[in-house]
Design a protein around this motif. Structure first.
Motif, short mmCIF file in Angstrom:
data_model
loop_
_atom_site.label_atom_id
_atom_site.label_comp_id
_atom_site.label_asym_id
_atom_site.label_seq_id
_atom_site.Cartn_x
_atom_site.Cartn_y
_atom_site.Cartn_z
N ALA A 243 -111.62 33.25 -73.45
CA ALA A 243 -112.36 31.99 -73.59
C ALA A 243 -111.40 30.86 -73.98
N GLU A 244 -110.48 31.15 -74.89
CA GLU A 244 -109.54 30.13 -75.37
C GLU A 244 -108.62 29.66 -74.21
N TYR A 245 -108.21 30.63 -73.39
CA TYR A 245 -107.34 30.28 -72.25
C TYR A 245 -108.10 29.39 -71.27
N ARG A 246 -109.38 29.73 -71.04
CA ARG A 246 -110.18 28.91 -70.13
C ARG A 246 -110.30 27.47 -70.67
N ALA A 247 -110.50 27.35 -72.01
CA ALA A 247 -110.61 26.00 -72.60
C ALA A 247 -109.31 25.23 -72.36
N HIS A 248 -108.20 25.90 -72.50
CA HIS A 248 -106.90 25.26 -72.27
C HIS A 248 -106.74 24.84 -70.81
N ILE A 249 -107.12 25.75 -69.91
CA ILE A 249 -106.96 25.48 -68.47
C ILE A 249 -107.88 24.33 -68.01
N ILE A 250 -109.01 24.16 -68.67
CA ILE A 250 -109.89 23.02 -68.32
C ILE A 250 -109.12 21.71 -68.49
N LYS A 251 -108.40 21.59 -69.60
CA LYS A 251 -107.63 20.35 -69.83
C LYS A 251 -106.56 20.17 -68.75
N VAL A 252 -105.87 21.28 -68.46
CA VAL A 252 -104.78 21.21 -67.47
C VAL A 252 -105.35 20.82 -66.09
N MET A 253 -106.48 21.45 -65.70
CA MET A 253 -107.08 21.15 -64.39
C MET A 253 -107.66 19.74 -64.36
N ALA A 254 -108.24 19.31 -65.49
CA ALA A 254 -108.81 17.95 -65.54
C ALA A 254 -107.70 16.91 -65.35
N LYS A 255 -106.56 17.14 -65.99
CA LYS A 255 -105.43 16.21 -65.84
C LYS A 255 -104.95 16.17 -64.39
N LYS A 256 -104.89 17.36 -63.80
CA LYS A 256 -104.43 17.46 -62.41
C LYS A 256 -105.41 16.71 -61.49
N ALA A 257 -106.71 16.93 -61.74
CA ALA A 257 -107.72 16.29 -60.89
C ALA A 257 -107.62 14.77 -60.99
N VAL A 258 -107.49 14.26 -62.22
CA VAL A 258 -107.44 12.80 -62.39
C VAL A 258 -106.16 12.24 -61.75
#
Ligand SMILES: Cc1cc2nc3c(=O)[nH]c(=O)nc-3n(C[C@H](O)[C@H](O)[C@H](O)COP(=O)(O)OP(=O)(O)OC[C@H]3O[C@@H](n4cnc5c(N)ncnc54)[C@H](O)[C@@H]3O)c2cc1C
Length: 261
Positions: A243-258
């Protein structure tokens, strides 16, 4: 051995009329047939909706993009019109599964199935979509209710999905290397009136991140996401990611998307 009554109606009206308690709609069969094969579901009547011409195709106006429910992922990925009006949606379709899945699987089947790791549900939420059924129009915000659960009633047929054309948008997915399903996928859309961020793969059902929407509404930049506080509470924890890794990856993917918007 499993045997079915296989029916191929020529219109939506006929498909809905012949639907009974023992039936289900069959689109690409990419999710339904494995479920039947694994004995997770059982039906005596399969109603094939792929022969209904009115359910397939792409219509574009300056404000919206309407895609027929049996339009395949490959047709969305290769549509020149979609690449022009919502390129992120064509790119999302191109990233689904493999060529076999993209050539059989349909957009309507994907959202009716509402797999927690499927890609299209995030596009529907981020692009403020309207789901057109044989009975009504359903806002995406009300459509996705839980794991493999939607607002659809028994025998209700999705006819088309209508997306708002955004000012800019992008989808970033961290895919499972085997299936290509999202371990986490983040769809960011800057619409005329609001910024929407939808997340798939992290939880039991696709959801909008109010935290990311609020940050990006104030400052639509990838750097601003550094300040986001994404809680892992309620996130999936499995052999693919904690779960913690998924929370981290959300930030990484959100930055990539923006950054890709
Ligand atoms: C190997 C593999 C990899 C995959 N990878 C991905 C991936 O990376 N990303 C992703 O998002 N998905 C992925 N998928 C799922 C794929 O996108 C399927 O196409 C999709 O989940 C179901 O679409 P379908 O047209 O095959 O629907 P079906 O399997 O025919 O139907 C699925 C369900 O939806 C219902 N249904 C279908 N159409 C309608 C309609 N118009 N109205 C009402 N109910 C309807 C059916 O009754 C059934 O309950 C993958 C599948 C496989 C097998």
């Amino acid at each position: 051995m499993k045997s079915f009554n296989f029916k191929s109606p020529k219109s939506s009206k006929e498909a809905v009329k012949i639907f009974s308690n023992r039936s289900t709609f069959l689109a690409g069969g990419m999710s339904l047939l494995p479920a039947v094969k694994l004995r997770l579901a059982a039906y005596s009547d399969l109603i094939n909706i792929k022969k209904i011409k009115s359910l397939s195709g792409i219509k574009i106006s300056s404000k919206s993009l309407k895609i027929g429910s049996t339009t395949t992922h490959a047709e969305v990925a290769n549509s020149k019109d979609i690449k022009k009006s919502i390129p992120s949606l064509a790119a999302l379709a191109e990233g689904i599964g493999d060529p076999q899945v993209r050539n059989r699987g349909t957009i309507g089947g994907s959202i009716a199935n509402n797999d927690p790791a499927a890609d299209y549900p995030s596009a529907c939420l981020a692009l403020n979509a309207i789901i057109h059924t044989n009975k009504r129009k359903i806002q995406a915000d009300k459509f996705f209710k839980g794991m493999f659960e939607t607002e659809l009633k028994k025998g209700e047929l999705i006819e088309a999905i209508e997306f708002e054309v955004p000012e800019k948008s992008s989808y970033a997915k961290f895919p499972n290397p085997a299936s290509r399903y999202a371990v986490v996928g983040v769809y960011v859309a800057k619409l005329k009136k609001e910024v929407r961020v939808a997340i798939t793969g992290a939880s039991s059902c696709v959801f909008r991140s109010k935290e990311l929407e609020s940050i990006l509404s104030n400052n639509f930049s990838s750097l601003s996401i550094d300040n986001a506080n994404i809680s892992s509470d309620g996130f999936n924890s499995d052999i693919h990611a904690s779960a913690e890794y998924r929370a981290h990856i959300i930030k990484v993917m959100a930055k990539k998307a923006v950054s890709n918007c």
